[in-house]
Design a protein around this motif. Sequence first.
Motif, PDB file in Angstrom:
ATOM      1  N   VAL A 122       0.829  -1.206   0.000  1.00 25.91           N
ATOM      2  CA  VAL A 122       0.000   0.000   0.000  1.00 25.91           C
ATOM      3  C   VAL A 122       0.862   1.254   0.000  1.00 25.91           C
ATOM      4  O   VAL A 122       0.537   2.262  -0.645  1.00 25.91           O
ATOM      5  N   ASP A 123       1.972   1.208   0.697  1.00 25.90           N
ATOM      6  CA  ASP A 123       2.871   2.361   0.709  1.00 25.90           C
ATOM      7  C   ASP A 123       3.409   2.650  -0.691  1.00 25.90           C
ATOM      8  O   ASP A 123       3.428   3.806  -1.145  1.00 25.90           O
ATOM      9  N   GLY A 124       3.842   1.616  -1.408  1.00 26.34           N
ATOM     10  CA  GLY A 124       4.314   1.821  -2.780  1.00 26.34           C
ATOM     11  C   GLY A 124       3.189   2.216  -3.728  1.00 26.34           C
ATOM     12  O   GLY A 124       3.401   3.001  -4.663  1.00 26.34           O
ATOM     13  N   LEU A 125       2.001   1.683  -3.488  1.00 31.19           N
ATOM     14  CA  LEU A 125       0.867   2.033  -4.335  1.00 31.19           C
ATOM     15  C   LEU A 125       0.533   3.511  -4.222  1.00 31.19           C
ATOM     16  O   LEU A 125       0.240   4.182  -5.220  1.00 31.19           O
ATOM     17  N   GLY A 126       0.568   4.033  -3.014  1.00 28.56           N
ATOM     18  CA  GLY A 126       0.264   5.454  -2.829  1.00 28.56           C
ATOM     19  C   GLY A 126       1.322   6.369  -3.400  1.00 28.56           C
ATOM     20  O   GLY A 126       1.019   7.479  -3.857  1.00 28.56           O
ATOM     21  N   ARG A 127       2.575   5.926  -3.409  1.00 26.40           N
ATOM     22  CA  ARG A 127       3.657   6.781  -3.899  1.00 26.40           C
ATOM     23  C   ARG A 127       3.738   6.796  -5.429  1.00 26.40           C
ATOM     24  O   ARG A 127       4.036   7.844  -6.017  1.00 26.40           O
ATOM     25  N   SER A 128       3.525   5.653  -6.067  1.00 24.46           N
ATOM     26  CA  SER A 128       3.713   5.563  -7.521  1.00 24.46           C
ATOM     27  C   SER A 128       2.434   5.769  -8.316  1.00 24.46           C
ATOM     28  O   SER A 128       2.496   5.865  -9.548  1.00 24.46           O
ATOM     29  N   CYS A 129       1.289   5.830  -7.653  1.00 25.06           N
ATOM     30  CA  CYS A 129       0.010   6.040  -8.348  1.00 25.06           C
ATOM     31  C   CYS A 129      -0.715   7.223  -7.707  1.00 25.06           C
ATOM     32  O   CYS A 129      -1.692   7.044  -6.954  1.00 25.06           O
ATOM     33  N   PRO A 130      -0.271   8.433  -7.970  1.00 28.73           N
ATOM     34  CA  PRO A 130      -0.832   9.592  -7.264  1.00 28.73           C
ATOM     35  C   PRO A 130      -2.243   9.978  -7.699  1.00 28.73           C
ATOM     36  O   PRO A 130      -2.889  10.765  -7.001  1.00 28.73           O
ATOM     37  N   ARG A 131      -2.747   9.422  -8.813  1.00 25.74           N
ATOM     38  CA  ARG A 131      -4.065   9.809  -9.320  1.00 25.74           C
ATOM     39  C   ARG A 131      -5.170   8.829  -8.938  1.00 25.74           C
ATOM     40  O   ARG A 131      -6.254   8.866  -9.518  1.00 25.74           O
ATOM     41  N   LEU A 132      -4.919   8.006  -7.982  1.00 25.67           N
ATOM     42  CA  LEU A 132      -5.914   7.025  -7.580  1.00 25.67           C
ATOM     43  C   LEU A 132      -7.182   7.701  -7.056  1.00 25.67           C
ATOM     44  O   LEU A 132      -7.123   8.613  -6.238  1.00 25.67           O
ATOM     45  N   GLN A 133      -8.319   7.198  -7.542  1.00 21.87           N
ATOM     46  CA  GLN A 133      -9.617   7.695  -7.104  1.00 21.87           C
ATOM     47  C   GLN A 133     -10.435   6.621  -6.387  1.00 21.87           C
ATOM     48  O   GLN A 133     -11.192   6.948  -5.477  1.00 21.87           O
ATOM     49  N   ASN A 134     -10.280   5.358  -6.801  1.00 25.46           N
ATOM     50  CA  ASN A 134     -11.041   4.259  -6.213  1.00 25.46           C
ATOM     51  C   ASN A 134     -10.078   3.160  -5.787  1.00 25.46           C
ATOM     52  O   ASN A 134      -9.285   2.669  -6.610  1.00 25.46           O
ATOM     53  N   THR A 138      -3.127   6.374   4.477  1.00 18.62           N
ATOM     54  CA  THR A 138      -3.405   7.785   4.763  1.00 18.62           C
ATOM     55  C   THR A 138      -2.155   8.653   4.599  1.00 18.62           C
ATOM     56  O   THR A 138      -2.258   9.845   4.281  1.00 18.62           O
ATOM     57  N   ALA A 139      -0.967   8.064   4.780  1.00 18.24           N
ATOM     58  CA  ALA A 139       0.268   8.829   4.604  1.00 18.24           C
ATOM     59  C   ALA A 139       0.517   9.179   3.147  1.00 18.24           C
ATOM     60  O   ALA A 139       1.280  10.115   2.853  1.00 18.24           O
ATOM     61  N   ALA A 140      -0.102   8.462   2.210  1.00 17.56           N
ATOM     62  CA  ALA A 140       0.092   8.755   0.786  1.00 17.56           C
ATOM     63  C   ALA A 140      -0.566  10.059   0.375  1.00 17.56           C
ATOM     64  O   ALA A 140      -0.186  10.658  -0.640  1.00 17.56           O
ATOM     65  N   ASN A 141      -1.587  10.489   1.122  1.00 15.97           N
ATOM     66  CA  ASN A 141      -2.265  11.758   0.846  1.00 15.97           C
ATOM     67  C   ASN A 141      -2.769  11.827  -0.598  1.00 15.97           C
ATOM     68  O   ASN A 141      -2.401  12.699  -1.386  1.00 15.97           O
ATOM     69  N   LEU A 142      -3.622  10.876  -0.935  1.00 21.68           N
ATOM     70  CA  LEU A 142      -4.216  10.839  -2.272  1.00 21.68           C
ATOM     71  C   LEU A 142      -5.382  11.825  -2.309  1.00 21.68           C
ATOM     72  O   LEU A 142      -6.473  11.536  -1.833  1.00 21.68           O
ATOM     73  N   SER A 199      -7.573  12.311   6.827  1.00 22.62           N
ATOM     74  CA  SER A 199      -6.824  12.440   5.564  1.00 22.62           C
ATOM     75  C   SER A 199      -7.715  12.595   4.343  1.00 22.62           C
ATOM     76  O   SER A 199      -7.331  13.261   3.374  1.00 22.62           O
ATOM     77  N   TYR A 200      -8.869  11.980   4.358  1.00 20.24           N
ATOM     78  CA  TYR A 200      -9.744  11.982   3.178  1.00 20.24           C
ATOM     79  C   TYR A 200     -11.146  12.438   3.616  1.00 20.24           C
ATOM     80  O   TYR A 200     -11.913  11.656   4.170  1.00 20.24           O
ATOM     81  N   SER A 201     -11.441  13.677   3.356  1.00 23.34           N
ATOM     82  CA  SER A 201     -12.710  14.261   3.811  1.00 23.34           C
ATOM     83  C   SER A 201     -13.742  14.386   2.705  1.00 23.34           C
ATOM     84  O   SER A 201     -14.807  14.959   2.928  1.00 23.34           O
ATOM     85  N   SER A 202     -13.442  13.841   1.509  1.00 23.04           N
ATOM     86  CA  SER A 202     -14.375  13.977   0.386  1.00 23.04           C
ATOM     87  C   SER A 202     -14.813  12.624  -0.164  1.00 23.04           C
ATOM     88  O   SER A 202     -15.137  12.506  -1.346  1.00 23.04           O
TER      89      SER A 202
END
Length: 590
Positions: A312-324, A341-345, A370-373
């Motif tokens: 998950v850590d690598g997923l958040g860093r290398s895929c910054p446009r994740l929506q789902n 939550t540390a990835a701040n998507l 981290s994600y309010s929307s």
Amino acid sequence: MQGRHPHPHTTTPISEVILPKRGKKRGSYSCGRCGVPKKGHVCNFPKNLNPIDNPSPNPDSSLLASPPSVVRPQPPPPMPQRHVLPQLRRALSFDDVDVNDSPGSDDDGEFSDLDNESDLVGSGSGIGTLPSSCLWEVFKRLPPPALLSSAKVCKGWSETSRRIWKSAVELRLRVPVNAQIGLVGSVLKKCPGLVKLSLRLESDIDATMLACIAFSCPKLDSMEILMCNSVNRITGDELGRFVAEKRCLTNLKMEGCSNLGGVTLCSTSLSTLSLSDLYCHAKMVFNCPNLKDVSLDFSHQENDTTDLTLMVDGLGRSCPRLQNIHIASIRLTHAVVLALTAANLRGLRMLSLVLGSEITDASVAAIASSYSSLELLDLSGSSISDSGIGMICNIFPETLSKLLLALCPNITSSGIQFAAAQLPNLELLDCGMTISDPDLDNPTTQENNDIQLQRTPNSKQHLIYQKLIIKHTCLKKLSLWGCSGLDALYLNCPELNDLNLNSCTNLNPERLLLQCPNLECVHALGCQDALVGTLKNQVCTDFMAVEDHSHCKRLPDGSKRIKVPDLFSPQPTDKKTKRISKRCCTVLVN
């Protein structure tokens, strides 16, 4: 005058042999006086003298002074094949079609005796012909096996079939057991412009299938591989090589990924990724900067050694446009949530973390900070309580439209009612197996539970005999499946169209009230017969109520209102009533 003698070279017409006898529609192609073909011919014989139809009895007559070629003409040239033979063969070919022929036959085979068949098929005239537009509409509705068989009827059909395959942009195929890879390849090579491919495999698959797809579909945009009682032997290196080479691929879905091992996916075009049956992966690296939707379903085995926190850590860093994001694993923990939550998507709109029993209210607080929307939140199978629901309602009161909290044993009916009251835009609410006692249906532990409840009244007493009251103006789907501790249910939801009450075994029919005028489907599998009857009475009643608009009049003393007879009514009686349209709803019990 003697009878007509047949021409020595014109025996029984072919139409009398192949087709049933019909009335004559047109004249002969040859001259009736000299036998020469009529086209461009001017006959020199008088009308009343015909050396063929009326031969002279005297061979030395002056009529035979003309050259022998005229008196005894040469046999006329054979009739053009286009006018007779193709039409007859087309009519017979329909009876000779064998749908069991090999589908791998070449559609561009030689038809030496039907050179002009394609023109006749598209001309719209003649026996058995169709306009090309009609033939196209028929062929594009045929399944692949029938389309392959129709290509062997004639050259015109073969050409139309070839153009259908060539224009195909989406193809769905089922590969049967023990099917050869050449079968799939023979079909795929006919579709060079294929964009979307879906394969349902009943036989095992390996890298050979990926190579066949990569070679035959250069423009492939979406690929789906579904496994049906078969084994997927594709490794992580082979899948990574396929994704890297298909630079047009944007959507990839694959089932049965238990043999991937370590996988590294690098693609600048991939936007949707779905992998299921993942198990014991040494490494999972996703270098996809345009990835927006990811779904990862892991095996439910306890010995799964996949490091989800690192993934998950690598997923958040290398895929910054994740929506789902959807991750289903029994190894989901609070540490995995913190890494996410540390990835701040910033663009994250849907978050689904399923079957993580170690996800608690602290995890909910981290997500909310981290994600309010978020528009969809799925924490099914977690250990959150009513306090976690309170945090969800405080952070997402305006954005959240779908909330799924199934298999959460620490949630009560109070938390569900609070969520329905505090989330005005909620359209989907799934609370299956929440208001239930795991040992309620077990007869061996029933007596022990009763004794325990008598000794410790506050231990699990909230799980039995709870009532649920929901009043919501936007809710469309409500799922309460498996809520065996639910005793009373009151719903006032005008937009509700789907209600799931499967296995609500203790729901009292006398304490059920549904005020849902748009309800279309109610699931009641495993419910009591009395409850099913009450449901049918409440949701399937024919509301043909009649509203009376008759004039009323008080008595002389003004004490009571009475109806004025129809005789004194200023309007006809047929316009005084108003019919309310009846509600149609289905109750599913099996």
